[in-house]
Scaffold this motif. Sequence first.
Motif, mmCIF file in Angstrom:
data_model
loop_
_atom_site.group_PDB
_atom_site.id
_atom_site.type_symbol
_atom_site.label_atom_id
_atom_site.label_comp_id
_atom_site.label_asym_id
_atom_site.label_seq_id
_atom_site.Cartn_x
_atom_site.Cartn_y
_atom_site.Cartn_z
ATOM 1 N N LEU A 63 12.211 57.071 58.111
ATOM 2 C CA LEU A 63 12.840 58.321 58.556
ATOM 3 C C LEU A 63 12.468 59.449 57.597
ATOM 4 N N ASP A 64 12.012 60.539 58.160
ATOM 5 C CA ASP A 64 11.570 61.667 57.340
ATOM 6 C C ASP A 64 12.776 62.367 56.714
ATOM 7 N N ASP A 65 12.797 62.365 55.403
ATOM 8 C CA ASP A 65 13.883 62.977 54.652
ATOM 9 C C ASP A 65 14.059 64.446 55.018
ATOM 10 N N LYS A 66 12.939 65.087 55.253
ATOM 11 C CA LYS A 66 12.944 66.507 55.565
ATOM 12 C C LYS A 66 13.715 66.762 56.866
ATOM 13 N N ILE A 67 13.542 65.884 57.832
ATOM 14 C CA ILE A 67 14.250 66.052 59.095
ATOM 15 C C ILE A 67 15.750 65.854 58.873
ATOM 16 N N VAL A 68 16.067 64.844 58.064
ATOM 17 C CA VAL A 68 17.482 64.592 57.756
ATOM 18 C C VAL A 68 18.106 65.866 57.180
ATOM 19 N N LYS A 132 -0.337 63.786 54.933
ATOM 20 C CA LYS A 132 -0.905 65.110 55.236
ATOM 21 C C LYS A 132 -1.222 65.200 56.720
ATOM 22 N N LEU A 133 -1.728 64.106 57.223
ATOM 23 C CA LEU A 133 -2.145 64.053 58.613
ATOM 24 C C LEU A 133 -0.954 63.824 59.527
ATOM 25 N N TYR A 134 0.077 63.209 58.983
ATOM 26 C CA TYR A 134 1.240 62.869 59.792
ATOM 27 C C TYR A 134 2.167 64.072 59.998
ATOM 28 N N ARG A 135 2.105 64.997 59.078
ATOM 29 C CA ARG A 135 3.040 66.110 59.158
ATOM 30 C C ARG A 135 2.559 67.209 60.089
ATOM 31 N N THR A 136 1.425 67.001 60.698
ATOM 32 C CA THR A 136 0.898 68.035 61.576
ATOM 33 C C THR A 136 0.269 67.354 62.781
ATOM 34 N N GLY A 226 10.193 59.443 51.639
ATOM 35 C CA GLY A 226 11.458 59.400 50.905
ATOM 36 C C GLY A 226 12.264 58.132 51.113
ATOM 37 N N ASN A 227 11.684 57.142 51.791
ATOM 38 C CA ASN A 227 12.413 55.888 51.956
ATOM 39 C C ASN A 227 12.006 54.913 50.867
ATOM 40 N N ARG A 228 12.988 54.178 50.371
ATOM 41 C CA ARG A 228 12.672 53.189 49.360
ATOM 42 C C ARG A 228 12.977 51.826 49.970
ATOM 43 N N GLY A 229 12.020 51.282 50.652
ATOM 44 C CA GLY A 229 12.261 50.026 51.355
ATOM 45 C C GLY A 229 13.089 50.275 52.600
ATOM 46 N N VAL A 230 13.684 49.207 53.117
ATOM 47 C CA VAL A 230 14.456 49.359 54.346
ATOM 48 C C VAL A 230 15.930 49.585 54.006
ATOM 49 N N GLY A 501 5.501 55.475 66.069
ATOM 50 C CA GLY A 501 6.927 55.134 66.050
ATOM 51 C C GLY A 501 7.492 54.739 64.710
ATOM 52 N N SER A 502 8.456 53.854 64.732
ATOM 53 C CA SER A 502 9.194 53.348 63.573
ATOM 54 C C SER A 502 10.270 54.309 63.105
ATOM 55 N N LEU A 503 10.947 54.975 64.000
ATOM 56 C CA LEU A 503 12.059 55.882 63.647
ATOM 57 C C LEU A 503 11.667 56.838 62.534
ATOM 58 N N MET A 504 10.536 57.476 62.724
ATOM 59 C CA MET A 504 10.033 58.408 61.718
ATOM 60 C C MET A 504 10.498 59.813 62.072
ATOM 61 N N GLY A 505 10.445 60.116 63.355
ATOM 62 C CA GLY A 505 10.883 61.429 63.812
ATOM 63 C C GLY A 505 9.794 62.484 63.768
ATOM 64 N N LEU A 506 8.640 62.121 63.201
ATOM 65 C CA LEU A 506 7.605 63.146 63.042
ATOM 66 C C LEU A 506 6.953 63.534 64.369
ATOM 67 N N ALA A 507 6.842 62.575 65.280
ATOM 68 C CA ALA A 507 6.254 62.927 66.578
ATOM 69 C C ALA A 507 7.107 64.011 67.223
ATOM 70 N N GLY A 508 8.425 63.813 67.180
ATOM 71 C CA GLY A 508 9.339 64.787 67.784
ATOM 72 C C GLY A 508 9.271 66.136 67.096
ATOM 73 N N LYS A 509 9.233 66.098 65.784
ATOM 74 C CA LYS A 509 9.211 67.349 65.037
ATOM 75 C C LYS A 509 7.880 68.079 65.241
ATOM 76 N N ASN A 510 6.777 67.342 65.091
ATOM 77 C CA ASN A 510 5.459 67.965 65.270
ATOM 78 C C ASN A 510 5.311 68.568 66.665
ATOM 79 N N ALA A 511 5.813 67.849 67.656
ATOM 80 C CA ALA A 511 5.669 68.332 69.031
ATOM 81 C C ALA A 511 6.378 69.676 69.179
ATOM 82 N N ALA A 512 7.602 69.760 68.676
ATOM 83 C CA ALA A 512 8.356 71.006 68.794
ATOM 84 C C ALA A 512 7.625 72.135 68.071
#
Lengths: 522, 394, 538
Positions: A63-68, A132-136, A226-230, A501-512
């Motif tokens: 999960l992207d800390d920034k989105i949180v 770098k590639l994931y955030r855009t 920003g995740n430290r393991g699960v 996937g994997s509950l990252m949220g970046l696809a949703g954020k990047n799309a917006a």
Amino acid sequence: MTNYDAIVIGAGHNGLITSSYLAKAGKKVLVVDARSEAGGCASTQAFTNGFHISDCAQWVHQLDDKIVQELSLEMHGLRLGKAKRTIALQASGDHLTLDGDSLSGAEISAADKRAYKAFRSQMRAFGKLMLKLYRTRAPKMVDADWGDRMTLLSLGLGLKMMGRKNMQDMMRLVLINIYDVMNEHFEHDGLKAAVALDAITGTNMGPRSPNTVFTYIHRMVGEALGNRGVSQVMGGMGSLGGALLSSAKTQGVEVRLGEAVTRIIKTHDRVTGVELSSGDVVEATAVVSSADPTTTYRDLLGYRHIEAGQARRVEQYRTRSGTGKLHLALSGLPSFTGVSAEDHSQRLIIAPSMDAMETGLNPIKYRELTSQHVFDISISSIEDPTLAPAGQHVLTALVHYVPYKLKTGWDSDEGAREQLLESLLEQLEAYAPGIRDLIVASEVRVPEDFEASHGMTGGNWHHGELSIDQSLMMRPFPGSTQYTGSVEGLYLCGAGSHPGGSLMGLAGKNAAEEMLKQGVLS
Amino acid sequence: MSAAERKTMLLTTPFHSRVEQNCELNDWGAWQGYTTPNSYFDVELEYFAIRSTAGVLDLSPMNKYRISGPDAEAFLNRLVTRDVSKIGVNRVGYAVWCNDAGELMDDGTIFHLAENDYRLCSYMRADEWLEWNALGFDVTINNESDDIAALAIQGPVSCTILTLIGCEGLNELKPFGIARFDFEGVEMMVSRTGFTGDLGYEVWIDPSKAEALWDQLFGKGRDYLIKPIGSHALHMARIEAGFLQAKVDFVPAEIAVRPGRTRTPLEIGLDWQVDFNKPLFNGRAALLKQKEEGLRYRFVLLDVEGNKPAEHSFILKNGKQIGIVTSAAWCPTVKSNLAFAQVEMPHGAVGDEFVAEIYYQRELQWTRLMAPCKVIDGPLFNPSRKRQTPAPAH
Amino acid sequence: MNKYDAIVIGAGHNGLTNAAYLAKAGLKVAVLERNPHIGGATVSRELYEGWYYSNCSYVSSLLRPEITRDLELPRHGLQVVPFGGGATFMQNGDHFGNYSDYARKYREISRHSKRDANAYERYKADTSRQTRLIRPFLLKTPPDPTSLKLRDLKDLVEFAKPFINMDEEGLLDTIKFWTTSVGDYLNEYFETDVIKAQHAGSGIIGTALGVYSPGTAYVLLHHYMGDVDGNVGAWGFARGGMGAIANALSKSLQSFGGEIICDANVDRIIVKGGRTKGVSLKNGDEYFADIVVSNLDPKRTLLDITDERDLPKDVVQKAKNFKIRGSSGKLNIALDGLPMFDGLDPKNPLMAGDLHFSDSLERMERAYDDWKAGTWSKDPYLDMMIPSLTDPTMAPPGKHMMSVFVQYAPPKVEGREWTDEDKDGFEKSVIDQISKYSPNFRDLILHCETRTPREIEAEVGLTEGNIFQGELTFDQLLFNRPFPGYAQYRMPIKGMYMCSSGTHPGGGVMAAPGANAAREILCDLKRPNTVPGSYADD
């Protein structure tokens, strides 16, 4: 007469994140989901009297800390559990503990400890670069515009900055299999398997499949985020969905749950809205789908409304999965041999060796049951007693490898599900003697079930296999990349789009962000 | 030889016994896996049969796909660039189709046989592409290439001869119309279509009646000087008539290997086939974009000075190569030297003048000829009998 | 007396090619060969009286035509004769004929599926697009993408150009092709099992990967990118067996004054002051030269005959990590007559081609599962040929020689060395499979030479019996072959080079590694280049 700027299909994490970011920018957004709860794969389900389980995803690790932060999810009730150690259960009972960069137990050699640190540090560097590639949006390479060129440049620069040795390693590693890399680095079979497990989760690949280092680096991006393991989500995974929902609502997003989008409406040559199961037709400037690409194009829009080459791309998009789940309601705390009572709250995995994993994989290629499974176990009620009646517990486990479809069919007379459950319990019992006696209720879920309950084609957790040719600038497939669907007015924001996937949220954020940047809603 | 091995030989058409009898030159070629005559007795005379009496071509190897079901029209409309709804029942329409990139894949004809029932005839095999196209449509596609025997009867007396074998009132059939007749108890379908640009028909019948049909035609047509024609004669006629051919005048998109070798319909003179009013067809978005951004090439008909066919020639403008010739022939009826060429934009407006760099060999010696040529507005061969209804008697 | 300008270790086809180009440039060259005969894995051996076995490599397509012509191999006796396709026999008694005549193949596919016949046209175009991309780079030294040298940057741009010239979709399709599995790739075209199986074979031959392993589509390309007389993708026999290639190369080498010394088993590369000075043999003899070129695979070169102390640590590690995986074995069989197969006329040209018995991807993948488990395949994938149907010199009149390439065979059986019983079991699984389809086969066998990875390694020195001297996965291709930083044939010790199939562009009897290495050596010596450039593809 357009009612909304955007209609988002699916109130899963990506759908809600897209909605929130669009609403934050002042857009009028409607989210629709067939399920009565928000969250999609981040869902909690009442299991049996007083028990609650995370019935789909069970861990947060990317999960992207920034989105949180940006969506104030903590303010909206998101509480993550403590970062968990991974305890790799060994048949000998002398288990191995992986905690960040450090290793302990299981007669692990000093060499392995050093190698593990070095390995992780290199993978982290690759993960960072990948981020770098994931955030855009993933850049196009031939039809690249200025934005794409900047991304490529920054990536190239990042690659150079890693130094020649890292760059050479990356060139070699990016398409290789985790099996070889493990053998190059480590001695301990259990350690190799424990790391390999992270590379194959949610895929239909074995450690020997080339490509599995790429999936491992994908997982390492989680640490860069920003995740430290699960960790588990307090209150069950559904609480993540709840927090995202609450945040979205605060931003002014309108949410309609329990109502399915039955089709995406195309008027002349562009998408103009959706039809709901109620029969309502809702119009919008843009329709943003967080459903997987196959569902979006095949089922909602319909192949007849896209060009045939694109339909071929959708049909050829691979969505196989090898991941199932085991759910147990337990009358008491099970006892895994050699694990302290306190450590039962950690992530427990059963993956004896990479070869055993590979053997476990073989039958699913032929749509047959395997007898050698790999387990990724969470006894979530220890850290979060609200999930079970006092003194009782819930155990959920991700189980590899379970075929999407069986040659004989999952619901045939042969009793395939019962056979699978029996086989899983037998394997579990070898590590936790007596666990059978504690079972109050049990359930196995196979990929086909996830397809039915969560609408993921093939039961694939990533909304499509995360292989190189379906990743990055190729995700989900040419003609539908950079979050832009192949019909005007249609956008994709789910795990089927970059970075997956994997509950990252970046696809949703990047799309917006992409939609806002392009000004498609104004 | 096993039965399986036998099936890998060149196949023969239902008319083969008769074709073989008539193929006096024993000059054979292969067409779609079938053995077919290049010429029967004299290419020149076969060609003139088309233009002055009647020429008969065995069409059986042609790819024929039956497309039926409630979505048949919608399916075709997404497949091809033109508006299929304008092809009425018992009518035939020319059509071209593209891939998503707007690159031309093939051309062919659509026969509207009945409500929700069509036949698509194509130059290239299209089984796989049609299958992908069928996704999402309630439509059945059946490759019926081997199930139907077909002959083209082309030329000024074609109508007369067909009437003699029982096609009463055929002269009333309009161009691109379909009529049905009884032939020895089976249905014989006749369409006023062809690849020669002349008055002509194509006849479609069950293979079991193929030989009988041939015998009747040549029996009744003998006095009208009916002749069998091979593919070489057809080639001359189709150039004269201005018809394109896949693999000759354009590279079908899905089998093109080298970058930049494909063409869009807009670039090959088929813009009249593209109906942008349709909300969707394969390649629409790409073609719209190309229309906006401009074409790379233009297809032109050239009238070349002199009598040396400009086959495989370079087209020059002020000494610089700006195009290539894809098909060329001396056209005996219009007495002119015609060439199809692709030239780079912005060249190729009607009236533009170029030079064709022609190489030809006489008694081992190659000669290079710089023949002036001019872009013309359409095929020179365009007889009124092609369009007239009722069709003229002779 | 034992002093040369350059010493090449190993008289395989790459070693001979390398030496020929060095000799052509005027260097005094010696090739040292361990065996009493030359050729390495390109040999013809009379192991049964009157029968000649190409007992390792058995067909030719990839041998660079530029080299064949430049070294005048035809004048030195090489004749390559194409063969007529091949077939896959099916369990239902039918077969799929992979005719080399395009139109006939088309009709044969149509016999199984009209749709697949149509799809084959698209498949052929798409794979041709990929071969066109790779062919120009076979006779080139791969650029180093991590380097900032002008030459590397220039070469890199040249390498990237055809990729950039494609449109976006074309480029993405190319990436897909280079990374996907041959099974998934074929599934995008065909619906018929036997057609998929027929084409998948080229995706796994010589590798320790299964048809569903990502990266195997590229291996397909490796088998498609060669040609016989300009027919890209065609394969042929060297008349007289594969030894004819080595023999012609050796004659060419000798015509330039090069020397070949057999029974010369190299023990160590002599290094003094960070420079190679020559080699010492196991028998104590020493040969001296400032240039030492190893045609052994990277592991043997760096771990066996080089002193670890002479090498940087990371190179030793890289050599250890280099993947050479034994995955195949071979049976060479002398036959008393022609075996018959149901449904196939013995006169059919397919009989002279490559014959297979795996009619589905699933059977091929299961064969791989056995290998993963450390045993030979119980239902193996066979690439079987009867060269004596094309080349009468291979067996006495009316008799035949059969070559059976077998996949999979593990380098070790369940972790231990191969035993003779294992070898017998392996042989039996192959003979049994062929007998199922050919009733008279078993009775025709006069002699059978069975080669497991153990025998191949012992005789030819191919580590683990891997025919490509190193896996053809992307991590070991182009600028990654054998490993990043050392793909330009130079080793870390001054004067030491590698020219084996373990270097770019890999194995398959191409002779390109040998030629490319020679070009680099001559460049370092500031001598005029004698190695030809690539023919341009049209």
